[in-house]
Design a protein around this motif. Structure first.
Motif, PDB file in Angstrom:
ATOM      1  N   PHE A 105       0.389  -1.228  -0.055  1.00  9.48           N
ATOM      2  CA  PHE A 105      -0.377   0.620  -0.224  1.00  9.48           C
ATOM      3  C   PHE A 105       1.130   1.234  -0.170  1.00  9.48           C
ATOM      4  CE2 PHE A 105      -2.252   3.346   2.148  1.00  9.48           C
ATOM      5  CZ  PHE A 105      -3.279   3.425   1.912  1.00  9.48           C
ATOM      6  N   SER A 106       0.868   2.072  -1.042  1.00  8.90           N
ATOM      7  CA  SER A 106       1.573   3.476  -1.219  1.00  8.90           C
ATOM      8  C   SER A 106       0.889   4.541  -0.694  1.00  8.90           C
ATOM      9  CB  SER A 106       2.334   3.059  -2.400  1.00  8.90           C
ATOM     10  OG  SER A 106       1.098   3.192  -3.488  1.00  8.90           O
ATOM     11  N   ILE A 107       1.709   5.314  -0.151  1.00  9.80           N
ATOM     12  CA  ILE A 107       1.277   6.426   0.068  1.00  9.80           C
ATOM     13  C   ILE A 107       1.750   7.673   0.096  1.00  9.80           C
ATOM     14  CG2 ILE A 107       1.535   6.640   2.513  1.00  9.80           C
ATOM     15  CD1 ILE A 107      -1.804   8.211   3.146  1.00  9.80           C
ATOM     16  N   ALA A 108       1.495   9.334  -0.762  1.00  6.67           N
ATOM     17  CA  ALA A 108       2.255   9.795  -0.709  1.00  6.67           C
ATOM     18  C   ALA A 108       1.494  11.149   0.625  1.00  6.67           C
ATOM     19  CB  ALA A 108       2.088  10.423  -2.148  1.00  6.67           C
ATOM     20  N   LEU A 109       2.835  11.566   1.268  1.00  5.99           N
ATOM     21  CA  LEU A 109       2.406  12.340   2.137  1.00  5.99           C
ATOM     22  C   LEU A 109       1.541  13.812   1.848  1.00  5.99           C
ATOM     23  CD1 LEU A 109       3.694  10.651   4.902  1.00  5.99           C
ATOM     24  CD2 LEU A 109       1.499  10.219   4.336  1.00  5.99           C
ATOM     25  N   SER A 110       1.561  14.551   2.395  1.00  8.58           N
ATOM     26  CA  SER A 110       1.366  15.679   2.526  1.00  8.58           C
ATOM     27  C   SER A 110       2.114  16.848   3.690  1.00  8.58           C
ATOM     28  CB  SER A 110       0.102  16.213   2.271  1.00  8.58           C
ATOM     29  OG  SER A 110      -0.429  17.996   2.292  1.00  8.58           O
ATOM     30  N   GLY A 111       2.283  17.687   3.691  1.00  8.48           N
ATOM     31  CA  GLY A 111       2.672  19.009   5.068  1.00  8.48           C
ATOM     32  C   GLY A 111       1.691  19.364   5.329  1.00  8.48           C
ATOM     33  N   GLY A 112       1.924  20.316   6.242  1.00  8.95           N
ATOM     34  CA  GLY A 112       0.912  20.913   7.146  1.00  8.95           C
ATOM     35  C   GLY A 112       0.295  20.535   7.969  1.00  8.95           C
ATOM     36  N   SER A 113      -0.910  21.551   8.588  1.00  8.23           N
ATOM     37  CA  SER A 113      -1.029  21.408  10.010  1.00  8.23           C
ATOM     38  C   SER A 113      -2.436  20.402  10.486  1.00  8.23           C
ATOM     39  CB  SER A 113      -1.866  22.774  10.935  1.00  8.23           C
ATOM     40  OG  SER A 113      -3.130  23.580   9.760  1.00  8.23           O
ATOM     41  N   THR A 114      -3.067  20.166   9.325  1.00  6.80           N
ATOM     42  CA  THR A 114      -4.158  19.384   9.290  1.00  6.80           C
ATOM     43  C   THR A 114      -3.461  17.919   9.062  1.00  6.80           C
ATOM     44  OG1 THR A 114      -5.486  20.554   8.208  1.00  6.80           O
ATOM     45  CG2 THR A 114      -5.934  18.995   7.802  1.00  6.80           C
ATOM     46  N   PRO A 115      -3.056  18.053   8.309  1.00  6.05           N
ATOM     47  CA  PRO A 115      -1.872  16.425   7.765  1.00  6.05           C
ATOM     48  C   PRO A 115      -1.068  16.196   9.256  1.00  6.05           C
ATOM     49  CG  PRO A 115      -1.505  17.709   6.064  1.00  6.05           C
ATOM     50  CD  PRO A 115      -1.917  18.008   6.987  1.00  6.05           C
ATOM     51  N   LYS A 116      -0.954  17.575   9.918  1.00  4.57           N
ATOM     52  CA  LYS A 116       0.020  16.463  11.036  1.00  4.57           C
ATOM     53  C   LYS A 116      -0.369  16.034  11.859  1.00  4.57           C
ATOM     54  CE  LYS A 116       2.884  19.092  15.144  1.00  4.57           C
ATOM     55  NZ  LYS A 116       3.665  20.080  15.742  1.00  4.57           N
ATOM     56  N   MET A 169       8.566  17.203  10.535  1.00  6.85           N
ATOM     57  CA  MET A 169       7.579  16.966  11.042  1.00  6.85           C
ATOM     58  C   MET A 169       7.010  15.537  10.582  1.00  6.85           C
ATOM     59  SD  MET A 169       3.729  17.280  10.329  1.00  6.85           S
ATOM     60  CE  MET A 169       3.642  17.720   8.498  1.00  6.85           C
ATOM     61  N   SER A 170       6.632  14.874   9.463  1.00  6.72           N
ATOM     62  CA  SER A 170       6.126  13.437   9.389  1.00  6.72           C
ATOM     63  C   SER A 170       6.289  12.780  11.268  1.00  6.72           C
ATOM     64  CB  SER A 170       6.174  12.809   8.087  1.00  6.72           C
ATOM     65  OG  SER A 170       6.705  13.491   7.766  1.00  6.72           O
ATOM     66  N   HIS A 171       8.023  12.587  11.177  1.00  7.67           N
ATOM     67  CA  HIS A 171       8.323  11.795  11.830  1.00  7.67           C
ATOM     68  C   HIS A 171       8.322  11.384  12.992  1.00  7.67           C
ATOM     69  CE1 HIS A 171      11.767   8.930  13.017  1.00  7.67           C
ATOM     70  NE2 HIS A 171      12.530  10.251  13.980  1.00  7.67           N
ATOM     71  N   ALA A 172       8.535  13.087  13.533  1.00  7.72           N
ATOM     72  CA  ALA A 172       7.833  13.504  15.305  1.00  7.72           C
ATOM     73  C   ALA A 172       5.990  13.492  15.444  1.00  7.72           C
ATOM     74  CB  ALA A 172       8.504  15.225  15.158  1.00  7.72           C
TER      75      ALA A 172
END
Length: 258
Positions: free
Chosen positions: A40-51, A92-95
């Motif tokens: 299952f592959s997903i491309a992540l986004s940045g920003g406060s809502t994705p966080k 951000m995504s790691h944290a």
């Protein structure tokens, strides 16, 4: 009938940003569990809502049952800064997510930022092609199961910024962008890479998104990068009431994307 562009996309309107993040978290959880014929592959986004979405995925209720071994995380864009820079989407995504869950390190595909932007874009494209198993995107065999996107006040999405050459790049899967109205050189997926997806989901929250969401939804301004996003699968907007303020409800096809 699946909606393949932003004008015909499904729209889900929820009370607030927290509801948007919860909705997408549970949708991703169900979708990832259902994928049994390959990774299952997903491309992540940045920003406060994705966080907030990432934080929810890391909570025990989901994290203890999420199929981490089978999920590969890519990034829709990245600022060309060190991986520990506060501006880094990876940091951000790691944290928020990766340091809290048992995802195999090799399943997290950060965009490289140690070389020149051009070298790093080419390196990430090679990584995508290795994962995909081909050098050419093929109709009916999407690169991504899910591409998560946001939208800026200028209509940009990922790092597809207005007036930049990357908007016309229909050859590469990953390219560079130097915005004229935002800091940092960027790496970004191109339109063809985003198009090679089963699901594209825009997550929008807050009144600051309302005007641009309405303009993109109408599709009457070709200068807005978000207006040109397509998918060979389907496209959905998951938005809160504030972001949906200027969109006439009669023009929507509102339903649950789960």
């Amino acid at each position: 009938m699946n909606a393949h562009d932003v004008k015909s996309a499904d729209v889900v309107i929820l009370p607030d940003a927290e509801a948007v993040a919860h909705h997408v978290a549970h949708w991703l959880f169900k979708l990832a569990l259902a994928k049994t014929d390959g990774p299952f592959s997903i491309a992540l986004s940045g920003g406060s809502t994705p966080k907030r979405l990432f934080e929810l995925l890391a909570q025990r209720y989901i994290a203890s049952r999420f199929p981490w071994q089978n999920v590969h995380f890519f990034f829709g864009d990245e600022r060309h800064v060190p991986v520990d820079d506060p501006a880094s989407n990876y940091a951000m995504s790691h944290a928020a997510l990766f340091e809290h869950v048992p995802v195999p390190p090799e399943n997290v595909h950060a965009m490289p930022t140690m070389g020149t932007p051009e070298e790093d874009a080419a390196r990430y494209e090679r990584e995508l092609k290795t994962f995909y198993g081909a050098d050419t995107l093929q109709a009916g065999r999407p690169l991504f199961d899910v591409v998560l996107l946001g939208m800026g006040a200028d209509g940009h999405t990922a790092s597809l910024f207005p007036r930049q050459p990357v908007l016309k790049d229909m050859t590469h899967w990953v390219s560079t962008c130097v915005p004229d109205d935002a800091p940092h050189t960027r790496l970004t997926l191109t339109y063809p890479a985003i198009h090679s997806s089963r699901h594209v989901v825009f997550m929008l929250a807050g009144e600051a998104k309302a005007d641009m969401f309405a303009r993109v939804r109408r599709g009457d301004d070709a200068s807005l990068p978000s207006s040109h996003v397509t998918s060979e699968g389907d496209i959905s907007f998951v938005v809160d009431q504030a972001a949906a303020r200027d969109v006439v409800s009669e023009d929507l096809v509102s339903r649950d994307v789960v």
